[in-house]
Write a protein that holds these residues in place. Structure first.
Motif, PDB file in Angstrom:
ATOM      1  N   ARG A   1       4.072   4.295  -8.703  1.00  0.00           N
ATOM      2  CA  ARG A   1       3.360   5.293  -7.876  1.00  0.00           C
ATOM      3  C   ARG A   1       1.955   4.828  -7.522  1.00  0.00           C
ATOM      4  O   ARG A   1       1.197   5.566  -6.907  1.00  0.00           O
ATOM      5  CB  ARG A   1       3.237   6.626  -8.647  1.00  0.00           C
ATOM      6  N   ASP A   2       1.611   3.645  -7.967  1.00  0.00           N
ATOM      7  CA  ASP A   2       0.260   3.140  -7.795  1.00  0.00           C
ATOM      8  C   ASP A   2      -0.039   2.923  -6.303  1.00  0.00           C
ATOM      9  O   ASP A   2       0.651   2.155  -5.635  1.00  0.00           O
ATOM     10  CB  ASP A   2       0.149   1.813  -8.555  1.00  0.00           C
ATOM     11  N   VAL A   3      -1.064   3.598  -5.800  1.00  0.00           N
ATOM     12  CA  VAL A   3      -1.377   3.461  -4.371  1.00  0.00           C
ATOM     13  C   VAL A   3      -1.819   2.043  -4.013  1.00  0.00           C
ATOM     14  O   VAL A   3      -1.759   1.633  -2.858  1.00  0.00           O
ATOM     15  CB  VAL A   3      -2.470   4.456  -3.901  1.00  0.00           C
ATOM     16  N   GLU A   4      -2.254   1.292  -5.012  1.00  0.00           N
ATOM     17  CA  GLU A   4      -2.692  -0.083  -4.750  1.00  0.00           C
ATOM     18  C   GLU A   4      -1.502  -1.018  -4.524  1.00  0.00           C
ATOM     19  O   GLU A   4      -1.678  -2.150  -4.094  1.00  0.00           O
ATOM     20  CB  GLU A   4      -3.508  -0.603  -5.941  1.00  0.00           C
ATOM     21  N   LEU A   5      -0.301  -0.553  -4.873  1.00  0.00           N
ATOM     22  CA  LEU A   5       0.860  -1.445  -4.811  1.00  0.00           C
ATOM     23  C   LEU A   5       1.851  -1.025  -3.735  1.00  0.00           C
ATOM     24  O   LEU A   5       3.016  -1.405  -3.778  1.00  0.00           O
ATOM     25  CB  LEU A   5       1.573  -1.471  -6.174  1.00  0.00           C
ATOM     26  N   VAL A   6       1.406  -0.254  -2.780  1.00  0.00           N
ATOM     27  CA  VAL A   6       2.320   0.262  -1.751  1.00  0.00           C
ATOM     28  C   VAL A   6       3.033  -0.878  -1.019  1.00  0.00           C
ATOM     29  O   VAL A   6       4.249  -0.861  -0.833  1.00  0.00           O
ATOM     30  CB  VAL A   6       1.533   1.125  -0.744  1.00  0.00           C
ATOM     31  N   TYR A   7       2.256  -1.864  -0.620  1.00  0.00           N
ATOM     32  CA  TYR A   7       2.825  -2.958   0.171  1.00  0.00           C
ATOM     33  C   TYR A   7       3.856  -3.736  -0.648  1.00  0.00           C
ATOM     34  O   TYR A   7       4.976  -3.979  -0.195  1.00  0.00           O
ATOM     35  CB  TYR A   7       1.689  -3.882   0.623  1.00  0.00           C
TER      36      TYR A   7
ATOM     37  N   THR B   1      10.157  15.891  -2.239  1.00  0.00           N
ATOM     38  CA  THR B   1      10.051  16.502  -0.906  1.00  0.00           C
ATOM     39  C   THR B   1       8.988  17.596  -0.892  1.00  0.00           C
ATOM     40  O   THR B   1       8.119  17.646  -0.012  1.00  0.00           O
ATOM     41  CB  THR B   1      11.406  17.096  -0.491  1.00  0.00           C
ATOM     42  N   LEU B   2       9.069  18.519  -1.897  1.00  0.00           N
ATOM     43  CA  LEU B   2       8.110  19.624  -1.923  1.00  0.00           C
ATOM     44  C   LEU B   2       6.696  19.118  -2.184  1.00  0.00           C
ATOM     45  O   LEU B   2       5.723  19.608  -1.599  1.00  0.00           O
ATOM     46  CB  LEU B   2       8.518  20.640  -2.990  1.00  0.00           C
ATOM     47  N   SER B   3       6.623  18.139  -3.052  1.00  0.00           N
ATOM     48  CA  SER B   3       5.323  17.566  -3.371  1.00  0.00           C
ATOM     49  C   SER B   3       4.693  16.965  -2.099  1.00  0.00           C
ATOM     50  O   SER B   3       3.501  17.146  -1.824  1.00  0.00           O
ATOM     51  CB  SER B   3       5.561  16.507  -4.438  1.00  0.00           C
ATOM     52  N   ARG B   4       5.524  16.267  -1.323  1.00  0.00           N
ATOM     53  CA  ARG B   4       5.024  15.647  -0.078  1.00  0.00           C
ATOM     54  C   ARG B   4       4.590  16.711   0.922  1.00  0.00           C
ATOM     55  O   ARG B   4       3.503  16.652   1.499  1.00  0.00           O
ATOM     56  CB  ARG B   4       6.132  14.778   0.544  1.00  0.00           C
ATOM     57  N   LEU B   5       5.459  17.743   1.076  1.00  0.00           N
ATOM     58  CA  LEU B   5       5.139  18.780   2.071  1.00  0.00           C
ATOM     59  C   LEU B   5       3.889  19.563   1.687  1.00  0.00           C
ATOM     60  O   LEU B   5       3.047  19.886   2.536  1.00  0.00           O
ATOM     61  CB  LEU B   5       6.329  19.721   2.236  1.00  0.00           C
TER      62      LEU B   5
ATOM     63  N   ARG C   1       4.603  12.187  -7.291  1.00  0.00           N
ATOM     64  CA  ARG C   1       5.840  12.033  -6.513  1.00  0.00           C
ATOM     65  C   ARG C   1       5.610  12.117  -5.002  1.00  0.00           C
ATOM     66  O   ARG C   1       6.540  11.939  -4.226  1.00  0.00           O
ATOM     67  CB  ARG C   1       6.874  13.062  -6.962  1.00  0.00           C
ATOM     68  N   ALA C   2       4.404  12.412  -4.612  1.00  0.00           N
ATOM     69  CA  ALA C   2       4.087  12.430  -3.167  1.00  0.00           C
ATOM     70  C   ALA C   2       3.869  10.996  -2.694  1.00  0.00           C
ATOM     71  O   ALA C   2       3.539  10.123  -3.493  1.00  0.00           O
ATOM     72  CB  ALA C   2       2.823  13.252  -2.936  1.00  0.00           C
ATOM     73  N   PRO C   3       4.046  10.738  -1.395  1.00  0.00           N
ATOM     74  CA  PRO C   3       3.870   9.370  -0.907  1.00  0.00           C
ATOM     75  C   PRO C   3       2.451   8.855  -1.165  1.00  0.00           C
ATOM     76  O   PRO C   3       1.472   9.606  -1.115  1.00  0.00           O
ATOM     77  CB  PRO C   3       4.131   9.487   0.604  1.00  0.00           C
ATOM     78  N   SER C   4       2.380   7.561  -1.387  1.00  0.00           N
ATOM     79  CA  SER C   4       1.094   6.948  -1.731  1.00  0.00           C
ATOM     80  C   SER C   4       0.064   7.144  -0.620  1.00  0.00           C
ATOM     81  O   SER C   4      -1.121   7.352  -0.891  1.00  0.00           O
ATOM     82  CB  SER C   4       1.285   5.454  -1.963  1.00  0.00           C
ATOM     83  N   ALA C   5       0.530   7.054   0.628  1.00  0.00           N
ATOM     84  CA  ALA C   5      -0.414   7.170   1.745  1.00  0.00           C
ATOM     85  C   ALA C   5      -1.101   8.534   1.725  1.00  0.00           C
ATOM     86  O   ALA C   5      -2.302   8.646   1.980  1.00  0.00           O
ATOM     87  CB  ALA C   5       0.316   6.974   3.070  1.00  0.00           C
TER      88      ALA C   5
END
Lengths: 610, 454
Positions: free
Chosen positions: A173-179, A549-553, A588-592
């Motif tokens: 889930r690390d935002v630094e490792l998205v790529y 899904t809910l977390s993202r929304l 669980r939400a997207p890193s972006a």
């Protein structure tokens, strides 16, 4: 030389096979005179005569003739030399100050030193998983890619290790490792690859749209700048994978950073720099170095944060020079942190001193720096910040302890975890514990498992356990079903009316609230969706936090509503919304989305909207 | 003036000296001066629509209207002065009048943006050398005082010597006096000189110090002469820019295509305080530079690399690369493969020839010139670029390694893919000519592309 002025060269000198640096006697004399100076020259009168001047000629006249003679001699001495294949000057003036650490983790993927071990050669999946959890940024990136390589050819691997590794990659889930995560998931195949492919297709579509707008922006005067126009989460989604962007978009970003677009002001450039923090794209190094060489501390700090995360040999000299010339405490701490990413820990003693600063922003920057330059000895200095009244400081302290990786702080972290009611903070501590245990594992230490207290159940969850009367359950379920039918045919007002009835009959039932929130969110009615999400979180927070899904929304709804408020100039309301959603466990939400929320929280904190 | 112009044009047309059959001219450029203020006005036909832009950003301002009136054959106000290519005027006259007559609402002027960009379509002959009007020049320079201060500065350094000069109070005082007596705002030539001089003192570079001080001595000599030689006049303008008593010769460039091959920030009075952009003109291969103090306007917009179609630009005389000011241009961030191929063609392949031109340049403009070149190494792949940047005859042009990070990055790049061109600034260190790389032209799977080093 005597008594004549130098003749200007009329053609190139002949090739010269003397080693570079070797002077004729004439040039040597002139160079020496310029080096030591006339006042120190014992044979000053002789020099005057040599230059064709009377022995008592004025200094000004001597200086004039001397420099002309010296420059002329230099021009005559210039050569192309087959042996002169290198810059005759010595190399770098200083080298990175490296941590004296011979542990496995310190040597894995190190850029300098004879003891470095390339992560690409590590085959053991368990070691790679531990590095992925507990390593430095560059180690985590390399470990993730290596792990996916190993799984692509799993010969010789035990099935439980394969399964554990796949799960580990999926749960990154690390935002630094998205790529790297996107690349790794594509390599894994199966459902992982399908998700990654869909994600990739969305990104490519966005990239193409932005690319076309960028071309139009430059070719046709007066168009709005396309990156600034994107909603925050889309901008983060685009830029966190900047390494795959076409050259034209990267050149556009560089032009914005350098102020060559004729539009972006300082605030916009700063916001863009913040969005590029995790881009990791070496093509941006020239532009980021330009900003780093500038004179605006806020921009310099953002540029340093972005540069430190780029694996490129041009980064270290630029950061090192910036650190040495910087005199502003906060800026120097951020530069020390960025240098830490390159393995240079020269800033450690300096940032340790800053932990005692009276300026809270300086203390926060020092904590951030210890994340990359800190050692086990620093854990005692950092632990007291776990009780700081400022949540930003508490979160940073947990992140710093995670990267320092000292097992002695585990009981203290457990204690903090037990007493916090903020799920985001609990999630941060969970991650920190995992990182510390991974580092202990790599160091061969025994990881002490501490019995966790029973899971904290919030009051609203308890309400759910109380059984409603059967008639109430039946009626509310009927309302719920009818509401779904109305929703299916697009009559949202009637659907919402039914869902409200269902929720009123059973106050502890989250389903009608969730479906209302989702329905409004999908119609971009962020204000209405926000209200429904709030009620759903009140009733059953974990239901929202555990569903991707809910977390993202929910995260997107809060973000978009905050953006709307910001555009209306209601910064306090926007800030409140962002802080509210950041208190949720958004792993669980997207890193972006998480990245953009954090970036916006920071921007709003300093009253600087995008 | 206009009557004279018109009469001359008619006379020449009548004499049949100008064959115009089969020629279509869509654009004309006018230098219009009203009450002492000069602006360049471009009048063009784009898809049958009349487009008028002016360097003052006012498409319906007095300068633009004067140009339109001239084209329409109407009389002009008394103080208006218009300079145009005679042929352009004559040939455009009827076309423009027709266009205006067809439009029932009268002349329609398309507003231009603040950058006054136009899309060039067909060339007009350059208007030739032009002298800026007095109102555009900075105030005059106290020439004698400036010469005095420069000579004091040189004397102070030569007395102290390189080893003792840095940080000495007398030298600092000399720098302050120089900045005080020079025109304000400080000309970039002087600012850059101060930056380079401080750099030479800090790095104990005696060769560079000699060159810079020689430049200062020559400038002082030129300033003291009531009537400097042509070279002297160019040097003064190169250092100080145009002044009231020392005008600058400007060459107008029209309808050219440029590619920006690199940009960098160089040290002036302060670190990284001067931005330079290097533009290659694809026709002649000449390299120009755009220059500005940090974050001040007065420079074109766009990313690097970029391709520019320039309707009108002014190139100043002076040391290479010549300074350019883009007045009207369109730009594209997409560079076509044939453009990259043209850049490769234009790259210099003889390092000995480079040395020849370098020696000439620093001889003419010591302390001022910083030549910029695009070189095409014969061998620059498979091994470290520092060892492989050699020309066809085997003469190397070493890469500067003062910034070890850049050199290492370049070495890595050369190991990965062929480098077919290196754009950079020439310097000399310990009798050796070196290249400071700014960008490289590399060959990859998709063809040639330009990659920035700094």
């Amino acid at each position: 030389m005597k008594g004549r002025l130098p003749a200007e060269p009329s053609s190139s000198p002949p090739p010269d096979d003397r080693p570079p640096g070797e002077d004729t006697e004439e040039r040597a004399q002139l160079r020496e005179a310029l080096k030591v100076g006339m006042s120190a020259l014992e044979n000053g009168p002789l020099l005057r005569v040599e230059l064709g001047l009377p022995p008592h000629a004025e200094d000004r006249e001597v200086a004039r003739i001397l420099v002309r003679e010296a420059a002329s001699a230099l021009r005559r001495g210039l050569v192309t030399n087959r042996r002169a294949t290198r810059d005759p000057r010595t190399g770098r003036a200083s080298a990175p100050l490296l941590e004296q650490d011979m542990s496995l983790l310190a040597r894995l993927g190190a850029r300098h030193g004879a003891e470095a071990i390339a992560l690409e050669r590590v085959d053991d999946v368990r070691t790679l998983m531990a590095v992925l959890r507990g390593g430095s940024l560059h180690q985590r990136r390399a470990a993730l890619l290596r792990l996916s390589e190993r799984l692509a050819e799993p010969r010789g691997l035990r099935s439980e290790h394969v399964k554990a590794a796949e799960e580990t990659i999926h749960n990154v889930r690390d935002v630094e490792l998205v790529y790297e995560r996107a690349l790794a998931r594509l390599r894994l195949g199966g459902s992982f690859a399908r998700y990654a492919k869909t994600d990739r297709e969305e990104w490519e579509e966005l990239s193409q749209t932005v690319g076309a707008k960028v071309r139009a922006f430059w070719e046709d005067d007066g168009r709005p700048e396309p990156i600034a126009e994107l909603p925050g989460d889309q901008r983060a989604f685009l830029l966190m994978r900047a390494r795959d962007l076409p050259d034209e978009i990267v050149a556009h970003l560089a032009a914005l950073l350098e102020g060559s677009d004729g539009q972006a002001d300082r605030r916009q450039r700063r916001a863009l720099l913040g969005s590029l923090k995790y881009a990791g794209d070496a093509r941006l190094v020239p532009a980021l170095r330009t900003v780093l060489d500038g004179y605006e501390p806020e921009l310099v700090m953002e540029a340093a944060r972005a540069l430190g995360r780029i694996d490129d040999p041009r980064v270290w000299p630029a950061l090192s020079a910036a650190f040495e010339r910087s005199v502003i405490e906060r800026q120097r701490a951020v530069l020390a942190a960025a240098l830490g990413f390159t393995g240079d820990v020269r800033g450690a003693p300096y940032v340790r001193k800053l932990l005692g600063s009276s300026d809270p922003r300086v203390r926060l920057a020092a904590l951030e720096a210890l994340e990359t330059v800190g050692a086990a000895e620093d854990s005692e200095r950092v632990t007291p910040f776990l009780d700081d009244p400022d949540p930003a400081v508490r979160h940073q302290a947990v992140r710093t302890l995670a990267r320092i990786g000292d097992g002695h702080v585990l009981p203290r972290l457990e204690d903090v975890r037990e007493h916090t009611t903020v799920s985001a903070f609990r999630a941060e501590i969970d991650d920190a514990e995992a990182a510390i245990r991974a580092r202990m594992e790599l160091g061969g230490e025994e990881t002490v498992r501490i019995a966790r207290p029973a899971r904290i159940v919030n009051a609203s969850r308890e309400r759910l356990q109380i059984k409603d009367p059967a008639i109430a359950r039946f009626r509310s379920f009927k309302d719920y079903l009818v509401g779904q039918l109305w929703l299916a045919i697009g009559v949202i007002d009637r659907a919402v009316s039914r869902f409200e009835s269902a929720a009123a009959r059973r106050p502890g039932w989250v389903a009608p609230l969730v479906i209302m929130a989702v329905a409004w969110a999908r119609r971009n009615e962020h204000a209405k969706s926000l209200a429904a999400f709030r009620r759903a979180i009140e009733v059953d927070r974990s239901r929202i936090e555990r569903s991707p899904t809910l977390s993202r929304l929910a995260a997107r709804t809060f973000l978009r509503r905050a953006e709307e408020m910001e555009r209306e100039g209601r910064l306090d309301v926007a800030r409140g919304l962002v802080e509210e959603v950041l208190a949720l466990d958004l792993r669980r939400a997207p890193s972006a989305l998480r990245f953009e929320l954090a970036r916006r929280n920071e921007a709003l904190g300093r009253q600087g909207p995008w | 003036m206009v009557k004279d112009l018109r009469r001359e044009v008619r006379r020449r047309l009548a004499s049949g000296a100008m064959g115009v059959e089969g020629v279509r001219i869509d654009r004309a450029v006018f230098d219009v001066t009203i009450d002492g203020r000069a602006e360049l006005v471009t009048v063009a036909l784009r898809n049958g629509e009349l487009v008028c832009t002016s360097t003052d950003g006012q498409p319906d301002g007095p300068h633009a209207m004067a140009a339109l009136r001239l084209l329409a054959g109407q009389s002009l106000a008394g103080t208006t002065k218009v300079i145009a290519s005679p042929g352009a005027y004559a040939l455009m006259g009827d076309v423009a009048e027709d266009a205006i007559a067809r439009d029932p609402e009268g002349p329609r002027v398309t507003p231009a943006g603040p950058l006054a960009r136009v899309r060039p379509e067909l060339s007009l002959p350059p208007a030739g050398m032009r002298t800026l009007s007095t109102s555009e020049r900075p105030s005059s320079v106290a020439r004698e005082s400036l010469a005095e201060v420069l000579e004091d500065l040189v004397t102070a350094i030569v007395r102290l010597g390189l080893r003792n000069a840095q940080g000495s109070p007398s030298l600092e005082e000399a720098f302050e006096r120089l900045a005080g007596v020079a025109p304000q705002p400080l000309p970039l030539g002087i600012a850059r000189f101060i930056g380079r001089l401080r750099g030479a003192l800090a790095t104990n570079d005696v060769d560079q110090l000699a060159e810079l001080l020689d430049g200062a001595v020559r400038l002082a000599g030129d300033l003291r002469r009531a009537h400097p030689s042509e070279e002297g006049r160019r040097r003064i303008v190169g250092w100080l820019g145009p002044t009231a008593d020392q005008p600058e010769d400007i060459e107008s460039l029209t309808d050219r295509t440029f590619v920006e091959v690199g940009r960098e920030w160089v040290t002036g009075v302060e670190r990284a305080s001067i931005e330079r952009r290097y533009l290659v003109e694809l026709g002649s291969g000449e390299i120009f530079r755009e220059e500005r103090p940090r974050l001040l306007p007065g420079i074109s917009v766009g990313p690097c690399p970029r391709q520019l179609h320039v309707g009108l630009a002014e190139a100043a005389e002076g040391p290479p690369p010549r300074r350019i000011r883009l007045l009207q241009y369109t730009l594209s961030d997409t560079i076509r493969p044939e453009t990259f191929a043209r850049l490769e063609e234009l790259s210099v392949r003889s390092h000995r020839a480079l040395l020849d031109s370098y020696v000439h340049a620093i001889g003419d403009y010591p302390g001022l010139v910083e030549p910029f070149v695009l070189v095409g190494p014969a061998r620059a792949t498979g091994e470290a670029i520092a060892l492989a940047n050699v020309d066809d005859e085997g003469w190397p042009l070493p890469i500067v390694r003062a910034d070890e990070g850049e050199a290492e990055w370049l070495d890595r790049l050369a190991m990965e893919r062929p480098i077919v061109g290196i754009a950079g600034r020439l310097i000399d260190v310990t009798r050796t000519l070196l290249l400071v790389p700014v960008s490289v032209l590399v060959q990859d799977e998709e063809g040639l592309r330009l990659v920035r080093v700094r």
